[in-house]
Design an enzyme around this catalytic site. Structure first.
Site, PDB file in Angstrom:
ATOM      1  N   GLY A   1     103.092  15.049  58.920  1.00  0.00           N
ATOM      2  CA  GLY A   1     102.137  14.016  59.915  1.00  0.00           C
ATOM      3  C   GLY A   1     100.696  13.963  59.270  1.00  0.00           C
TER       4      GLY A   1
ATOM      5  N   TYR B   1      61.788  37.090  44.330  1.00  0.00           N
ATOM      6  CA  TYR B   1      60.879  36.303  43.609  1.00  0.00           C
ATOM      7  C   TYR B   1      61.187  35.156  44.627  1.00  0.00           C
ATOM      8  CZ  TYR B   1      65.278  34.696  41.219  1.00  0.00           C
ATOM      9  OH  TYR B   1      66.491  34.228  41.060  1.00  0.00           O
TER      10      TYR B   1
ATOM     11  N   GLY C   1      73.921  29.305  40.628  1.00  0.00           N
ATOM     12  CA  GLY C   1      72.450  29.564  40.559  1.00  0.00           C
ATOM     13  C   GLY C   1      71.983  29.886  39.221  1.00  0.00           C
TER      14      GLY C   1
ATOM     15  N   HIS D   1      66.184  27.609  31.654  1.00  0.00           N
ATOM     16  CA  HIS D   1      64.998  26.908  32.279  1.00  0.00           C
ATOM     17  C   HIS D   1      63.810  27.473  31.532  1.00  0.00           C
ATOM     18  CE1 HIS D   1      63.679  30.708  34.391  1.00  0.00           C
ATOM     19  NE2 HIS D   1      65.112  30.623  34.810  1.00  0.00           N
TER      20      HIS D   1
ATOM     21  N   CYS E   1      69.428  34.439  34.584  1.00  0.00           N
ATOM     22  CA  CYS E   1      69.280  32.797  33.897  1.00  0.00           C
ATOM     23  C   CYS E   1      68.996  33.063  32.365  1.00  0.00           C
ATOM     24  CB  CYS E   1      68.170  32.222  34.707  1.00  0.00           C
ATOM     25  SG  CYS E   1      68.363  31.360  36.246  1.00  0.00           S
TER      26      CYS E   1
ATOM     27  N   ASN F   1      66.213  32.373  29.883  1.00  0.00           N
ATOM     28  CA  ASN F   1      64.734  31.830  29.856  1.00  0.00           C
ATOM     29  C   ASN F   1      64.370  31.079  28.300  1.00  0.00           C
ATOM     30  OD1 ASN F   1      63.155  34.603  31.713  1.00  0.00           O
ATOM     31  ND2 ASN F   1      64.536  33.043  32.269  1.00  0.00           N
TER      32      ASN F   1
END
Length: 410
Positions: free
Chosen positions: A226, A318, A332, A336, A354, A356
């Site tokens: 269906g 932070y 995330g 950067h 991250c 850096n």
């Protein structure tokens, strides 16, 4: 999701036929057939679907054909009296509608023709299309859910994601309708993440200059009891230069390559390692090894540790405005700028996960990067990047193939 019907207000006029009959240009009567030679059989008009047909797939063709002469007058009308426009083929022996039909509708076709033996028809057919119990829409996106932009250029690691807004009981039926064509051709396979999401990639990174065309031809397809496809979707994009960056924790450097040539080396500081427990949840500070791809860019971006469970007011929390942020994971991880860690870049890891860089390097990388570029992280101490985090390229090919509902290795 409620079934949808399709309506328009375009009308089709009658076609005035021309038939080449020699007798029409002469006062001499048409001679009778020669003795022993039978007269030509009368033309037959046929309509598909046949009258009385039920549960007709609205994506299947509706046709009117004649076995001789030409078609002169065809109308296709829905149950609200709207006339559906259509087109004759060049020799006027076949007619098809210009638009697809809707779900849960009743249609009537009426047709006439003309042949050397005289008028043919009329013939008619009334049929009803299937009424879905539910419908599902599909969107074609990157791995983090952003629509793949038609005509855009992506990196050699670009992944195609098909997202359905309902659970798909019959993955094989859905996968048959998900068609990826590349120029030049490559071997590629769909991998089902769960009942709503399938990802496609080739065995190796795309070659620069490749064109990728994706079509999700799900309208009219039953993808479970269906459950029918609500709309088709399609997109086409190109593959740009091969940008592959290698971040090696042994050297604390990111080497950036374009088409195999080293174009920049950038000192970096990655995840400091270790973890903390907040409310029964373990939060890791490693940069996971694996093959990432560029998912997006922002300058600046507000980074807030509370979004992944680490309170801002805690000793490791932070909330900062960060510049030149290139995102490479769904949870995330960014490459950067952070000038406050320049002292550590190239020598030690001090970040929460991250990568850096100095502002100079981060802004250069931001401008250089295109969505789908590859970033390989090597030799960190964490568990490998998982597929849900944008780790599609880390899945071994044999395992990727096993995630398809259709693929069988040659």
């Amino acid at each position: 999701m409620a079934p949808r019907r399709f309506r328009s207000r375009v009308a089709i006029g009658s076609f005035v036929a021309m038939i080449l009959v020699t007798a029409a240009c002469s006062s001499t009567p048409t001679p009778d057939p020669l003795p022993g030679k039978p007269a030509p059989p009368p033309a037959v008009l046929t309509v598909t679907p046949a009258t009385g047909a039920q549960q007709v797939n609205p994506a299947e063709p509706v046709t009117v054909r004649t076995s001789g002469g030409i078609l002169t007058d065809i109308t296709l009308t829905d149950d609200e009296g709207r006339i559906i426009p259509g087109t004759l083929n060049p020799d006027k022996t076949a007619w098809t509608p210009n638009e697809r039909l809707g779900y849960g509708r009743t249609y009537t076709v009426a047709a006439n023709g003309l042949s050397v033996t005289g008028p043919t028809g009329p013939v008619s057919s009334t049929f009803t299309t299937v009424t879905p119990g539910n419908q599902t829409r599909v969107t074609l996106t990157t791995t983090d859910g952003q629509p793949l932009a038609d005509g855009a250029t992506y990196g050699v690691g670009a992944i195609v994601a098909a997202h359905f807004d309902e659970d798909i009981p019959d993955r094989a039926a859905a996968e048959k309708r998900l068609v990826v064509t590349t120029n030049p051709p490559v071997e590629g396979v769909w991998y089902w993440m769960d009942n709503r999401n399938a990802h496609w990639r080739p065995r190796e990174y795309h070659r620069p200059g490749t064109t990728v065309t994706v079509a999700a031809n799900i309208y009219g397809a039953e993808l479970g009891p269906g459950l029918f496809g609500q709309d088709d979707a399609h997109t086409s994009f190109g593959i740009g230069p091969a940008h592959v960056s290698i971040a090696d924790d042994n050297t604390k450097q990111i080497e950036v390559y374009e088409n195999g040539q080293l174009v920049r080396t950038m000192p970096t500081s990655m995840g400091r390692g270790g973890s903390t427990n907040v409310g029964g949840r373990t939060i890791s500070f490693w940069t996971q090894p694996g093959v990432y791809t560029v998912l997006g860019k922002a300058n600046p971006v507000i980074m807030d540790s509370s979004t992944y469970g680490l309170p801002v007011k805690s000793s490791l929390g932070y909330k900062e405005t960060i510049g030149w942020a290139t995102r490479i994971s769904t949870d995330g991880i960014f490459v950067h700028a952070l000038d406050s860690t320049v002292w550590a870049q190239g020598s030690s890891n001090v970040s929460h996960g991250c990568l850096n860089l100095s502002t100079d390097n981060a802004s250069w990388f931001f401008d250089f990067s295109q969505l789908g570029d590859v970033v390989e992280v090597r030799n960190t101490g964490a568990d490998p990047l998982e597929v849900w985090q944008n780790g599609d390229w880390g899945v071994p090919w044999e395992q990727w193939v096993a995630g398809s509902a259709l693929y069988r290795a040659p």
